[in-house]
Design an enzyme around this catalytic site. Structure first.
Site, mmCIF file in Angstrom:
data_model
loop_
_atom_site.group_PDB
_atom_site.id
_atom_site.type_symbol
_atom_site.label_atom_id
_atom_site.label_comp_id
_atom_site.label_asym_id
_atom_site.label_seq_id
_atom_site.Cartn_x
_atom_site.Cartn_y
_atom_site.Cartn_z
ATOM 1 N N THR A 17 -40.057 -21.857 21.209
ATOM 2 C CA THR A 17 -40.735 -22.954 20.457
ATOM 3 C C THR A 17 -41.526 -23.655 21.302
ATOM 4 O O THR A 17 -41.416 -23.516 22.739
ATOM 5 C CB THR A 17 -39.625 -24.079 20.071
ATOM 6 O OG1 THR A 17 -40.313 -24.995 19.456
ATOM 7 C CG2 THR A 17 -38.678 -24.345 21.028
ATOM 8 N N TYR A 43 -30.758 -23.485 16.237
ATOM 9 C CA TYR A 43 -30.125 -24.748 15.767
ATOM 10 C C TYR A 43 -31.324 -25.588 15.906
ATOM 11 O O TYR A 43 -32.067 -25.803 16.916
ATOM 12 C CB TYR A 43 -29.358 -25.168 16.490
ATOM 13 C CG TYR A 43 -28.840 -26.642 16.283
ATOM 14 C CD1 TYR A 43 -27.643 -27.108 15.837
ATOM 15 C CD2 TYR A 43 -29.616 -27.724 16.446
ATOM 16 C CE1 TYR A 43 -26.909 -28.042 15.472
ATOM 17 C CE2 TYR A 43 -29.255 -28.952 16.083
ATOM 18 C CZ TYR A 43 -27.803 -29.300 15.544
ATOM 19 O OH TYR A 43 -27.531 -30.527 15.269
ATOM 20 N N LYS A 81 -33.409 -24.484 23.899
ATOM 21 C CA LYS A 81 -34.333 -23.273 23.509
ATOM 22 C C LYS A 81 -34.777 -22.888 25.055
ATOM 23 O O LYS A 81 -35.008 -21.701 25.036
ATOM 24 C CB LYS A 81 -35.452 -23.719 22.791
ATOM 25 C CG LYS A 81 -34.846 -24.153 21.284
ATOM 26 C CD LYS A 81 -34.416 -22.872 20.481
ATOM 27 C CE LYS A 81 -35.588 -21.658 20.244
ATOM 28 N NZ LYS A 81 -35.112 -20.583 19.379
ATOM 29 N N TYR A 83 -33.231 -30.146 21.853
ATOM 30 C CA TYR A 83 -33.705 -29.070 21.128
ATOM 31 C C TYR A 83 -34.355 -28.095 22.046
ATOM 32 O O TYR A 83 -34.204 -26.870 22.354
ATOM 33 C CB TYR A 83 -34.376 -29.368 19.723
ATOM 34 C CG TYR A 83 -35.000 -28.071 19.401
ATOM 35 C CD1 TYR A 83 -34.217 -27.029 18.749
ATOM 36 C CD2 TYR A 83 -36.488 -27.960 19.206
ATOM 37 C CE1 TYR A 83 -34.876 -25.944 18.291
ATOM 38 C CE2 TYR A 83 -36.969 -27.102 18.805
ATOM 39 C CZ TYR A 83 -36.507 -25.984 18.012
ATOM 40 O OH TYR A 83 -37.247 -24.916 17.667
#
Length: 293
Positions: free
Chosen positions: A104, A64, A132, A128
């Site tokens: 990330t 996502y 992650k 986010y």
């Protein structure tokens, strides 16, 4: 040693499509599945696919990635970036699979001024980034055979990304403001795809494990990145450097997220291209595609 059967989840995204293109010359056997074909959150379906096709390696490109929307859809972001990844890790542990997972730079606070090593303590500032990081931690918790690659500022000829957005806006507008106080390294998704295909082809019997940073070489701001695009493409749009505060977003972005790749280069014996070299390759492909459609 026979061919590996490799499942790529999230094959409809930027990296997934680049992997499909690069894998045409691979000696391994790949199965590319987009989310509509095999949803990463449907663990039973994934397990049945793994068993049916004798999969021994999974590359998880599913994520996502709508950074701002994730602030309002935290549950959905967690379901894909954390819970589904935890399920994949459990499946990998149970079936003895090798899991390659893409993470990330957003797992870090991003307020340093030195390249970030893998040993730096993560401190994500957005939903986010937090989801992650939880995905990463779930993988490590299972103890499965896994390679986690953290990357940054990913772009490609496929999908939606900064490069394609800039190309569109610079043709539409005479002037464009671009943020200059966020620093990082643009990474061409094809470079990451080449790396992955290469290590799976060359090291079929050697499963590298652990967490590594992967990005192209060099450092720039989003403004510098946009200026390089403008220069290469010959656009006449005037670019104006602006501060992040002038373009407030729901999610906090790292102000400095340059990744140190020393560990990866030592472990895999690779050299990485400079971001400007790779950008030119990508823009050339985009230009060629546009003129031959």
């Amino acid at each position: 040693m026979g061919k590996s059967n490799i499942l790529v989840l999230g094959a409809g995204g930027q990296l997934g499509q680049e992997l499909r293109a690069v894998a045409e010359g691979s000696v391994q056997h790949y199965f590319f599945m987009s989310r509509s074909e095999l949803d990463v959150t449907d663990l039973l379906a994934v397990k049945l696919f793994v068993q049916k096709h004798h999969i021994d390696t999974i590359i998880n490109c599913s994520a996502y990635t709508a950074v701002d929307r994730a602030e309002d859809e935290a549950e959905e972001a967690d379901r894909i970036n954390h819970q589904a990844v935890a399920g994949l890790a459990e499946l990998a542990k149970e079936c003895g699979l090798y899991l390659i997972h893409i993470s990330t730079d957003y797992v870090f606070r991003g307020d340093s001024h030195l390249p970030i090593t893998e040993d730096e303590i993560p401190c994500p500032q957005s939903v986010y980034g937090r989801t992650k990081l939880l995905g990463e931690e779930a993988i490590r918790h299972t103890g499965c055979h896994a390679l986690i690659l953290r990357t940054s500022w990913l772009y490609s000829t496929y999908g939606s990304n900064f490069v394609k957005t800039m190309c569109r806006l610079m043709q539409e507008r005479e002037e464009l403001g671009v943020i200059f106080d966020q620093i990082g390294t643009p990474t061409y998704a094809r470079d990451l795809a080449r790396f992955l295909i290469s290590i799976l082809d060359q090291n079929a019997g050697c499963r590298h494990e652990g967490t590594y940073n992967f990005a192209d070489e060099g450092v720039c701001s989003w403004y510098d990145f946009a200026e390089a695009i403008r220069h290469y493409m010959g656009y006449h749009c005037r670019l104006c450097p602006v501060r992040s505060g002038q373009y407030p977003t729901k999610a906090t972005r790292p102000s400095y997220s340059v990744l140190d790749k020393s560990k990866l280069k030592r472990a895999f014996g690779v050299t990485l291209p400079h971001w400007q070299t790779s950008l030119e390759e990508c823009l050339h492909k985009l230009t060629w595609t546009d003129t031959n459609e």
